[in-house]
Design a protein around this motif. Structure first.
Motif, mmCIF file in Angstrom:
data_model
loop_
_atom_site.group_PDB
_atom_site.id
_atom_site.type_symbol
_atom_site.label_atom_id
_atom_site.label_comp_id
_atom_site.label_asym_id
_atom_site.label_seq_id
_atom_site.Cartn_x
_atom_site.Cartn_y
_atom_site.Cartn_z
ATOM 1 N N PRO A 1 -2.835 29.410 -55.872
ATOM 2 C CA PRO A 1 -3.632 28.303 -56.438
ATOM 3 C C PRO A 1 -3.041 27.530 -55.192
ATOM 4 O O PRO A 1 -3.768 26.745 -55.454
ATOM 5 N N MET A 2 -1.782 27.386 -54.993
ATOM 6 C CA MET A 2 -0.798 26.456 -54.366
ATOM 7 C C MET A 2 -1.563 26.731 -52.212
ATOM 8 O O MET A 2 -0.887 26.252 -52.187
ATOM 9 N N MET A 3 -1.859 28.175 -52.600
ATOM 10 C CA MET A 3 -2.080 28.339 -51.080
ATOM 11 C C MET A 3 -3.054 26.706 -50.430
ATOM 12 O O MET A 3 -2.510 26.569 -49.233
ATOM 13 N N ILE A 4 -4.341 26.347 -51.043
ATOM 14 C CA ILE A 4 -5.139 25.499 -50.506
ATOM 15 C C ILE A 4 -3.716 24.160 -50.328
ATOM 16 O O ILE A 4 -4.151 23.308 -48.920
ATOM 17 N N VAL A 5 -2.800 23.960 -50.704
ATOM 18 C CA VAL A 5 -1.834 22.943 -50.999
ATOM 19 C C VAL A 5 -1.385 22.874 -49.508
ATOM 20 O O VAL A 5 -1.189 21.851 -48.619
ATOM 21 N N ALA A 6 -0.906 24.382 -49.554
ATOM 22 C CA ALA A 6 0.104 24.310 -48.147
ATOM 23 C C ALA A 6 -1.381 24.371 -46.555
ATOM 24 O O ALA A 6 -0.806 23.509 -45.600
ATOM 25 N N PHE A 7 -2.407 24.485 -47.130
ATOM 26 C CA PHE A 7 -3.602 24.406 -45.626
ATOM 27 C C PHE A 7 -3.738 23.499 -45.589
ATOM 28 O O PHE A 7 -3.702 22.588 -44.431
ATOM 29 N N LEU A 8 -3.656 22.332 -46.548
ATOM 30 C CA LEU A 8 -3.734 20.960 -46.629
ATOM 31 C C LEU A 8 -2.679 20.130 -46.131
ATOM 32 O O LEU A 8 -3.152 19.329 -45.243
ATOM 33 N N SER A 9 -1.873 21.196 -46.195
ATOM 34 C CA SER A 9 -0.471 19.906 -45.704
ATOM 35 C C SER A 9 -0.888 20.680 -44.009
ATOM 36 O O SER A 9 0.510 19.176 -43.276
ATOM 37 N N ILE A 10 -0.927 21.137 -43.567
ATOM 38 C CA ILE A 10 -0.809 22.017 -42.156
ATOM 39 C C ILE A 10 -1.657 20.653 -41.467
ATOM 40 O O ILE A 10 -1.727 20.324 -40.772
ATOM 41 N N TYR A 11 -3.289 20.451 -41.930
ATOM 42 C CA TYR A 11 -4.308 19.909 -42.268
ATOM 43 C C TYR A 11 -3.431 18.623 -41.706
ATOM 44 O O TYR A 11 -4.009 17.446 -40.902
ATOM 45 N N VAL A 12 -3.045 18.094 -42.272
ATOM 46 C CA VAL A 12 -2.858 16.505 -42.389
ATOM 47 C C VAL A 12 -0.820 16.861 -41.049
ATOM 48 O O VAL A 12 -1.141 15.473 -40.555
ATOM 49 N N ALA A 13 -0.589 17.616 -40.713
ATOM 50 C CA ALA A 13 0.191 17.554 -40.187
ATOM 51 C C ALA A 13 -0.662 17.062 -38.343
ATOM 52 O O ALA A 13 -0.174 16.189 -37.818
ATOM 53 N N PHE A 14 -1.717 18.171 -38.376
ATOM 54 C CA PHE A 14 -1.776 17.743 -37.695
ATOM 55 C C PHE A 14 -3.272 16.166 -37.033
ATOM 56 O O PHE A 14 -3.453 15.897 -36.246
#
Length: 462
Positions: free
Chosen positions: A349-362
């Motif tokens: 379930p934390m997969m989405i949080v990891a992808f959100l972090s990539i989003y925030v970085a870019f």
């Protein structure tokens, strides 16, 4: 006659952008305060109230941006930043003393605060772009974004430090402490000079020369810049700006480009993360949102690092290139979790949080700072106040709708599906950049204005 002490360029750029600290603190503070306010007022099963309390700040900002942009053309950028600092302080204190279960009082307080936030979002980019030389405008205008994300990170850290206080005291202190940077802003702006372009527009040539002397070392450059601004002002002296002027053929292309970028930045869904990350983690893991306050700090650190990266690369890459790369990766970061969730139903379930972090970085070194750089530089002088205000208002309409609808949408569908919708909007934003936004890097504000006029001539001859 008393000789005035020279104001350093560093002081001017720092306090010119300091409104971003308050902007960032006030849009970020509810992230940490909301879990405590939710528990204190028993709002766990009231997503509409949560949405309205969170988004009411953006509702005020819609009007604050438009009003401040218009008034800044009459009163000046500096005076309007000064007024907004007072409203910042008043709104913060009112939110902190809201009566128990006073949902309407809280919403009204946040709307007042939003007037100042919207004003800052319109005034600071315009002021910074008018102060900065063309070759450094991207970097110096990017200071505004660094201030915004630093304010957000500050609010997350304050929330984390206050989380062990009694619930009602914790959220009240989080909200009211925004009055402290508001006071600092007020004191700093008292010494700030007015924008040279505003001064020249109002026939205060000697004052404008003095201000440019603080910021430019070459007298020939100062004389050339003053002449260029005067020439532009003379061409526009008979054009009294109105709201209808913004869509006239001469300005329409640049107005659509600037307002479109500002709107897309928010409809892409970034603030769903920044406002609700503790609740997103709670939904993903089942843990209490009040125990997930380290996640906003992580997102805040990513934002600050990205904004610092932008200061390094701002004037080395084309604006359109950075927006295209950023928007594409952001869109994929939102769409991929939904696809992977279909292919691998038992994924973490934390997969989405990891992808959100990539989003925030870019997002942090592309759309976040470049939106305000473009808003500050793309509009011609005669309409700059109104157009900056309009762009700010559209930006806040998007932010308001995201803040209001996200908790309601996630109550009726999976988080992955909601973010996939935002991902599609990110990719539409990239298409808009490629088709409707001109490249502005390295051009003077007057040269950018010529782009719109050239576009109009092409449309007439077509």
């Amino acid at each position: 006659m008393i000789n005035e002490k020279k104001i350093s360029s560093g002081f001017i750029y720092f306090f010119g952008a300091f409104g971003g600290i308050l902007f960032g603190y006030d849009i970020g503070v509810m992230t940490g305060a909301l879990p405590f306010l939710q528990n204190d007022w028993n709002l766990q099963n009231n997503p509409s109230a949560i949405g309205w309390i969170t988004s009411s700040l953006m509702l005020g900002a819609i009007f604050g941006g438009a009003l401040a942009g218009q008034l800044s053309d009459r009163l000046g950028r500096r005076k309007m930043i000064l007024i907004s600092s007072i409203i910042f302080a008043v709104g913060s204190i009112l939110a902190g003393i809201a009566p128990h279960n006073g949902i309407l009082f809280m919403i009204a307080s946040r709307i007042i605060l939003g007037l100042a936030v919207g004003a800052a979002s319109a005034l600071v980019p315009a002021y910074m772009s008018e102060m900065a030389p063309a070759r450094l405008r991207g970097r110096l205008s990017g200071i505004n974004q660094t201030m915004i994300v630093s304010g957000m990170l500050l609010s997350y850290i304050v929330a984390f430090l206050l989380k062990d206080l009694p619930g009602t005291m914790a959220w009240r202190l989080m909200l009211s402490l925004a009055a402290v940077p508001a006071l600092i802003l007020f004191i700093g702006v008292l010494r700030l000079p007015e924008s040279p372009r505003f001064l020249i527009k109002n026939n205060k040539i000697d004052e404008a020369r003095k201000v440019l002397g603080y910021l430019r070392s070459d007298k020939k450059q100062i004389d050339s810049e003053i002449k260029q601004i005067q020439d532009t002002s003379k061409q526009e002296v008979n054009h009294k700006a109105s709201w209808g002027t913004l869509l006239s053929g001469k300005y329409r292309y640049l107005v659509i480009a600037g307002v479109g970028v500002a709107a897309f930045q928010q409809f892409q869904g970034a603030n769903a993360i920044f406002y609700y990350i503790p609740l997103i983690v709670e939904t993903a893991t089942g843990g209490a949102a009040s125990s997930a306050l380290m996640w906003p700090i992580i997102q805040g650190i990513i934002l600050v690092l990205g904004s610092l990266l932008f200061l390094v690369i701002a004037d080395k890459f084309k604006r359109r290139t950075l927006l295209t790369v950023g928007g594409t990766v952001m869109g994929l970061s939102f769409v991929l979790p939904a696809i992977l969730n279909l292919v691998i139903p038992n994924a973490s379930p934390m997969m989405i949080v990891a992808f959100l972090s990539i989003y925030v970085a870019f997002y942090s070194f592309t759309w976040a700072p470049l939106t305000w750089v473009i808003v500050g530089e793309i509009f011609p002088l005669v309409i700059r106040g109104r157009a900056s205000g309009l762009a700010s208002s559209f930006n806040w309409i998007g932010s308001f709708m995201v803040g209001l609808l996200f908790p309601i949408m996630t109550a009726s569908m999976a988080q992955e599906a909601v973010f996939a919708i935002f991902g599609a909007i990110c990719l539409l934003g990239v298409l808009f950049i490629r088709t409707s936004v001109p490249e502005t890097r390295g051009r003077t504000l007057e040269e950018i204005e010529q782009i719109g006029q050239s576009r109009q001539r092409k449309e007439k001859s077509a």
